[in-house]
Each structure stands twice: as C-alpha cells, then as structure tokens.
Scaffold this active site. Structure first.
Site, short mmCIF file in Angstrom:
data_model
loop_
_atom_site.label_atom_id
_atom_site.label_comp_id
_atom_site.label_asym_id
_atom_site.label_seq_id
_atom_site.Cartn_x
_atom_site.Cartn_y
_atom_site.Cartn_z
CG HIS A 112 -3.81 0.72 4.99
ND1 HIS A 112 -3.20 -0.33 5.62
CD2 HIS A 112 -2.89 1.72 4.98
CE1 HIS A 112 -1.97 0.01 5.99
NE2 HIS A 112 -1.76 1.24 5.60
CE1 TYR A 166 5.46 3.93 7.86
CE2 TYR A 166 5.57 5.23 9.86
CZ TYR A 166 4.83 4.62 8.87
OH TYR A 166 3.46 4.71 8.89
CG HIS A 184 -0.17 0.23 2.52
ND1 HIS A 184 0.29 -0.81 3.30
CD2 HIS A 184 0.23 1.37 3.16
CE1 HIS A 184 0.92 -0.32 4.35
NE2 HIS A 184 0.90 1.00 4.29
CG HIS A 212 4.53 4.82 4.23
ND1 HIS A 212 3.82 5.56 5.15
CD2 HIS A 212 3.81 3.69 4.07
CE1 HIS A 212 2.74 4.89 5.53
NE2 HIS A 212 2.71 3.76 4.88
CD GLU A 220 4.22 0.77 6.82
OE1 GLU A 220 3.43 0.81 5.86
OE2 GLU A 220 3.85 0.98 8.00
CG HIS A 258 1.02 1.47 12.13
ND1 HIS A 258 1.77 2.60 12.32
CD2 HIS A 258 1.42 0.98 10.93
CE1 HIS A 258 2.57 2.79 11.29
NE2 HIS A 258 2.40 1.82 10.44
#
Lengths: 307, 307, 307, 307
Positions: free
Chosen positions: D199, D255, D152, D214, D265, D246
C-alpha cells in the site's frame, strides 16, 4: 577445565493436560524431535543441537506445570559434592531415581521455593545427535521454530532467597542480575548462570510454591524470533508477549502458551556472561523495562498466569 | 563458580606499520573506542560491550604481526597455578610486566609455537563500561561494524602439539575440534575453548614461529556480518574471504586486512560449546569445507598471508 | 492503473541434462513446488508466493540453457501493442503458441541477442496459490531456500544494444543501470526494469547468441541468503560466488549451479526503483565492484561459464 | 513505461507541538536528514535513499496531525489528467501552491475524508541524493532507525468509500486488501497501491475528518525493525505496538509516537504487489489478526489515538 561443575539445564519434565495436542505443539511448532515414549503418559523429546539422550519429557496429568528441572554436571565429583553439601549444610529433602531412560542416577532436591531440582552426570549420547566426524552444521534442516536446545526456566515460589542461596553456594552459579523488592530489601527476582548464558535459571518470589513462569528454548537471533512469531501467527498459538527484548539479560524473546497452558519462551541473543562481570542491579520501579524493554510495563498476564 | 580458571581473551597487542591509518580502521570501520595512548607508539582500544580497561593495543612497528595475546583468569590462584605449572612441568620461558595501564601484573609465557601468551587477573573497570544499574542495552548505539568484544585469534607456528598440550593441561582449555594432518598423524590445526565459545584460540602448524593468521572480533549474527561486509565494500577495505560460514565451529565470518596487513575476522554465531560435547574431528581432505563451508576449498591466500 | 504494460517475468523454460536430479535441486533445495508434468520431458514448477499456474519448466535436453523467458502483461492491449510494434518497427521474428498448460496464447519474439522472449496476458490461477480470504502469510511454511518467486535473468548475446532498445521502446522498460564498454562507447551490460525491481532482466554483450548467465529466484533478505548458503553447503551444491552484495542494483546474492550446469541466483534486497530515478552509470574499470561489491573483482567463472 | 501515473508518496507535512524535541526525534532517532528551514516554523527533512529535495516537513502548530500528503506523478500529463478529472467528475475542492522549496506546482485536493492530498511532478534533485556514478550503496552509513524513505500513511475520516473511489478511479491506484464492515456492507478500511508496495495509502472509516492514524517510514527487513525497537527502548520513545507483523500486507512493523503525539510506523517486508493479483478480503471478525497478526486482537489505542 575452565567450565566446571554445573554445565546447563539438561532435562525438564512438564505436566500437560492433553498429551496428543501438546505433543504436536512441541514437535511440529516448536520443532523438537520425538525420542520415544517412556510409558503411555510420558513422551521424550530433544532439540536438534543437543547431544544427550533427551531433554524434555511431557507427562499427561490433571493440570499443567513443572514436575522437575535437572542440571547436568561435568563429572560425578560435582554431583557428589552438591549432594553432600545439600544434605549437610542446607538440609533440603533429597532423593534419587535410576529409571530415567538414557540417564544414570538423577538426584532430586526439593528447594525452598517448592521445586524439584535434579542433578546428574551420566547420560547416553542420543541416536540423533549432531554430527561429529567432518560434521555438517546440521543433518536435517531444523523445522518449526528450530530451537537448538532447552535453555532455561523461570521458577516461582516462596523463600526465594534461600533457593537462590542454594543455587549460588551449593550449585556454584553466579547472580547475573537481580530486581530489588519495592522496599529495597532483598530480591524480587534473581537471574543465575553457571556458564556464559545470561541465565540458566531465574527465581521469582511468589506466594505459591513449585510454580513455573516459563520454560525457554534457545534460538540464535532476532530473525529466528521473527520466524517463530510467524509460526505462532500462522497456527493460532496463544501468544503472551513479544516479539520483544528483555532489558534484563538483553535477550530477544516471545512468550506464548502450549495447548495445556504452560508458558513457553523462545529466547535468543542476550549478552555473553562471564563471572568477573559486575552483577546488574534493577530497582523495582524499573522492572517494567527490565522485562519488557520496549513497552516498559508488564502486561497483566505476566504475574497472574503461572503453572 | 561453574566457569573457573581462564575466562577469555582479554588483551591483544598488534604491530602496525601505519599507526594513524590503522587506528582509523579499528576505530571508525571496525568500531572500537579509543581509550588513550600509552606512549606515542601505542594506542589502547576497547569494544563497547567489554567491562575491562582496554582489550587491544596497536603498536607502531616496522612490520605487522602479533606482539602478545593475553587471557584473563578468574582469580589470582589460577594465575599462580598456571605460572608454577608452566615453570615446573613445561619449562617454557616466563616473565612478567607491571606497566600495562589499567592492568595488574601480566605474566608472559613463550609457547613452543613462538607466541607470547599473557595471563593476568587484575584489571580496572573501564570508564566506558556497559551499564550496571538499571542498564540499557548500550549507552551509545554501536558504530562501524559494532563488535561486542575481542573474540579469539588463530596462531601459527612450529611445535603445534606442544603449544596445544600447554593450552589444555596448563590453561585448562578443551579441544573443541581438530583437523588431522594428511598422514592422519597429529593435528594440522586445533581449536581450543575455555568457556562456551567454539574457540578462544586456535593453533595451526606452520614452519615459521610467532605468526598470526587473524585476530577476531565478535559480532552477534549473520545480519551484523552483512553490515560489516557493507562497510568493507563501502570503504574499500581489502577483503580476504567471506561473508561465509566455517564448517569448523559453525561460525559466520569475514576475513579482511587492516591497512598494515594484519588479517582481521568478524565472527558470529557458532555453536554453544560445553566440555561434555564430543570433540569434532576433521580429516585433511575435508579441511576445505571445514574452513570455507560454502566454497569447499581454501583460497590461495589462506595459508600464504600471515603476519 | 499506475503499474501498466509489462508486469514481470512470469514463465521461464530451462534445459536440463538430468531431469530427475535437477528436479530434486529445484524442488528440495531451492524449494519450488511441482505443479505437474507437461510430458515425460517437461516438469512445471512454481514458488510459494506466485498466484499463476506455474513459472518454471524444466525440459530434458542434451545440453543446459534457456529455451525461453516470458513476461506477463497487465492486459491484452499491451500484448497486442507489443506484437504489432515488434512486427512493424523492429521486424524481429515472431510466433505464438497455444499449448502451454494453464496459459493462454504466448507470443514468442526472437530478439537480436538470440533469445526467445515470450509475452502473454492470460494464465490461470494456480491451485496452490497464496491465500486470498482472511489470508495467512503462507499456507505451508516455505521449505528449502524458500523463494517467493522467479525474479529475473541475465541474458547474454551479440547485438546487445538492439535487444535493449526493444526492451525499452517496445516493452516499455526503464534502464536502471548500465556498465559502459571499456572504450566508453555503448553498454557492456544493461539492467532493465518494468516495475520497482532493480531489474527484471539484464542484457550482457557476448559473442555467442542465446546464452543465459543466470536465472534468479527472489528471497526477502540477507538472512534468507544465509539460509540458502547453508543449504548449498549442507548438500554440496556447487557454488559460484557469494554470499555477497552487488554494487549494481544493491542486491544481496549467491550464484550457484544446478546439477545440469545452469547458473542459479538467489537474490534479495536491492533498492526500490522508480522510473523518475536517475539511471546509475558504471565505467568499465568499476565493473568488478559493480558485480562483486565486496571482492571488487570478477572471478574467472563469471564470464566464462554460461549455458 | 510500465510504471506510470502516480509513483509514490513524495511529500508529507505534519503538525508538531514542540518543534525542537520533535525534530530531534525524526532526525536522531528515526534517522532523517535535515534539508533546511522553510521558515521559523517549518523544517524540511529527507531519508537517505530518496533522490528528491525533501519528503517531510514538520510544522510547529497548536496540535499534532497531518497538514497534507502529496504523491509524485511520473509526468505533467498525469497531473493534468488528475486535476481535470477531479474537477470534472468528482467536484472536490482543488487549489495549487507554487511556494514549496525545491518543488514545482503542487495541486491540493480536499478528499471526502477531509484530507489534503497533493499531486505534483516537478521537484529538484536533492543535494544529498544517493550516488549515481559508480555508486556506493550509501554515501554515509545510515543512522538512527535508518529508513530508506517515507512509505505510506493511514488516513481516517468519514465518506471512506468516496475517497477510495477517487484514489482508484482518478489516481489509478489498485485496492490490494480491504476489511469489510461488520455488517458485510462496504469497507471499514481499504489499502491502495500505485506501484508494487502492499500500500501507498490506506483509508479507514472514522467519524472525524482529516485524521491520520500513522505515517510510515520504510525499513528493509525484520532485523532493521529490531534495531528500531532497540532505539525505541534505549531512548524511551513511547511505543504503541510491535515489533510485530500485519496479516494485511504482511508488513513487519512497530507503531510508536513522536514527542508531539503523532503515531509513526517503521514498516518492512510485505509482499511484492502486482495489479493482476487478486484483492485480499478480510471480514470484520478477522480484523484483529489482519492488523496484529501475532496478538490477534487490536489494542485499545489502535482506534482511539489519532491525530
């Protein structure tokens, strides 16, 4: 016996300012077991994989910090030899106490960095010890962060070299790694092992005596480090650094604080040390990656928050 | 020194029937590094985290099996003491060899179970050793199963008790666990440690001398065990058992075979042993869960395939 | 909506012969939460990461097995379309029930393999659902094996191809993998997915209708598989196979039995499936490695113990 | 088909200032495979578990950043519907290109945040695709960080709400989580999924258009995150944050920066999302723990370094 003399860290007493809240932290979050109270100000705890009576005492006090750190010796001869050598060759202050529940006599030596280091051999088997006959891997599933045992501490104070000399010459430990001072003269910090751990104790040069940087609990791998971090996140425990790896000792780690302000570490991995291994050497310009292998630089709290 | 005497398994020589194919197995699948050839029939290898010259020799031969298993001692005094005590008190056959590349003199003792056990102190630092100055965790990312080092072996033969007595009384090892014979008299199998590992060697009672059940390579955790299993699956390596856990030593493990028929183990975890820990005791009716903690029973191959 | 139609397995009812002992297994060992009783013979449970009212019902009965397996649809239109298409184009027996606590109407279809497959859209949010507002990763640390949710089941029965056709044409699932029959004609077993899992259901050709091979609970990784195995070992749960990996779906797995004889699976990993991926094809001679990727051959129990 | 419409991120083109050094980073450190060159300024790469021709293009340019991010649709109808709806109902600039090697026509839409979003359905099977017939879990052992696929991106720009509206209404994605602006009006950031990932894309409100925070590569678990961190430490890759978790999406993450300054990431874990799940809501005062679940506060780089 191939493993002789000093075996490992066996008993640590921490000062805590809020006994109830701090006890909850060590019991429910870190996952130690309460063994009982010594008196209204002192609680004994142990980890699930320790055989001995208890390994940690929390003592209610006005400010946080380390009361003492004790090492278990294989036998009485080791204790006696260290006591005599300390008196005769080092001249450090030395006393003993016979009133630690479950323990025989503990000899306490005040080392030049200002810490009380204890030595003992006699201690009772815990009621809640790991199984011995046709043993299961654990009796009850470890809870909280689930450490196997108390692992090591990082002590800070002046006269670092003298304390290190005592740990090597009198306690028989090996220097596994050291960081040179910026001028290349002497050690800023020294890691010492009496077994196959990367360290049982480390000693950092610091201008104030008797300080502790962190007390460390042993986890088994990176996955347990991740689970410990989840508990830290879930319950709002104040984190200092990590999850990360140390370049020094290669350990995988998280630094965080107990409710009284003492820094804890959950520590896993690291290499298997043997005394025929070369001593690893670090120059001061690499200390960042030595401690914070991923970030490569110390955070501001690392040298400023000690108890 | 707190860790003294015998340090660990340092050199093993295995017989292999197909040198080329078996070398590929140890180099590309297990992930060892080729150090070089001794002669056209012998290849030296080492694992990434070993400092010494080499730790494994594959020797082309007519049938698989163990030529010898050697332990590194901390110092010459340990070697001399063991040599003299073996001669004087045990009377076992003893010889020495000075022609092992990178190694000083190795003393070889024929123990009652029929194995050649070597003892040495002198060995050169490997060219491909772990970093020492401002060291990274590894120079090159470990490949294959990525073992850190040779770990231990399970030896099988008659007169088990006498060999165990020699390992404890002469080599200074501790018995960490044992399984009683079905009649409750004597040990069917004994696990012995000279450091903090759950075992450096185990000795199983068997009617044929000089046999080896498995040679074990050290991984660091269950995840590495899983990756090793994936390599086993991907490349059609013949598996014997696992991934699983042992009840004895708590190690996480896979048993599999090299192309010549020697059983390998990748071994991780296990408790951190100290010589003040109680010896764990197993009765014969629990041996299934002692070895196969999940399945609870031995498979048919466990006691029938030895080399 | 990119994910439409049938979402996932949402409700399964198993028959158990000893409700109390079997409930303990699912609650304390697998680690589900008891939602409540429907009546004295039926208990509702759910996993920690499921939003819906409950996902598993244990029903006391004379013999173990599967009462029904229900799929949740995204919307009423999906339910209606499937109901009508099943009636009009497949002619399978179809009924509905309105009395499942927390659930709206569930339509039950008897598929040719003899299983009751349910379809529904309406279900209440569980009281004990994952957090929604500034959510923590979990409210209480998962216990036992700690599965996130019910994952899939392997159904066995005759007329495999017809049931598979219904799952694809009527339920809108994709065939992710299949094993051909030994004669190369038709499928011995088919894996079907309605989302990105490697499978939501698999259908195995078998001569007896309505049988279930296993009900699977979702873990997150190999480390959780290892912890589940430790619980199996610690509490003497009867294991069937594993820890291991499947070649088919690449899932990491353990098969074991509940106290009533139903086979459970803890399943983790596996690839992320998308419907544009090619269907993986297995020939019958590779079925061993398809199921037992490490061992490469089925154990005797795999096709003989079904409930 | 239960998974319809937009499937996933399929192709991303990044600008890099030093093509050779940056290529080494993506190939040797992250562990992608080079598919070939489009021209002297563009290199195509893919991850080991992707079936399609390639998924990442590095383009030599004067400054780093994102050229475009493309989503694969299940079928041509989806592409056509999105193209028409975008033209008719949104009026965003739209063009197409037919010259991407291995790909059919890609439609490019300029969304209000200033990004080029591509949509396509046709793409050739890669030569180096995962196995299909009696498949092994991988052909060659994954190297470097070993990501399975591109996962993503987090896009930053003005008019966040309009871009999000397009992703939901036109692309058919679901909002999985959002962070409210400090005034409680509208979203500071929105996470969107078209499948079961937490996501596929996130959109952050920012005053400069077309920025990327990212690009993320998919790992499978926390252990792979740890191995990625070791590679970061070993090779001196500039880390930004992590390893950590997260709170939002529950993903485990690091990151770090490529040599041209783009933030990468490595992302693993996270929950399995379904469109019937409630949308998770975060208030601005909890954004720290939403992003940095352990530290509980954003670092200074998080919102200041974008490309």
């Amino acid at each position: 016996m191939a493993l002789t003399g000093i075996l490992r860290t066996g008993l640590v007493q921490l000062r805590v300012t809020d006994l109830e809240e701090t006890l909850q932290h060590y019991r429910d979050r870190i996952g130690l077991y309460v063994v009982g109270n010594i008196d209204e100000n002192r609680v004994m705890l142990k980890a699930y994989d320790e055989f001995d009576h208890h390994s940690l005492v929390l003592r209610k006090a006005d400010k946080p910090g380390l009361d003492f750190m004790c090492f278990k010796a294989l036998d009485e001869k080791t204790v006696n030899d260290i006591v005599h050598k300390t008196k005769d060759e080092f001249g450090f202050p030395i006393t003993f106490e016979d009133n630690h529940p479950g323990f025989g006599r503990i000899w306490f030596i005040t080392v030049p960095t200002g810490h009380q280091i204890g030595i003992y051999n006699q201690v009772e088997l815990s009621e809640n010890h790991p199984m011995i006959d046709n043993p299961h891997i654990w009796k009850d599933c470890p809870h909280g962060m689930g450490p196997a045992c108390v692992d090591h501490a990082l002590l800070c104070g002046p006269n670092q070299a003298e304390t290190v000399r005592w740990f090597t010459e009198c306690m028989g430990m090996s220097i596994t790694e050291y960081v040179l001072n910026p001028d290349g003269q002497g050690h800023l910090c020294t890691w010492l092992s009496g077994n196959t751990r990367g360290h049982d104790v480390a000693v950092l040069s610091f201008n104030k005596p008797g300080m502790i940087h962190h007390l460390s609990f042993q986890l088994k791998n990176w996955d347990e480090i991740g689970r410990a971090a989840d508990i830290i996140g879930r319950y709002g425990i104040k984190i200092d650094a990590g999850p990360m790896r140390h370049g020094i000792t290669r350990g995988q780690t998280i630094y965080f604080f107990d409710p009284s302000g003492n820094r804890n570490e959950t520590y896993a991995g690291g290499y298997e040390y043997f005394p025929d291994h070369p001593t690893r050497k670090w120059t001061a310009d690499h200390v960042g990656e030595g401690i914070f292998y991923y970030e490569k630089e110390l955070n501001g709290r690392f040298l400023s928050i000690l108890t």
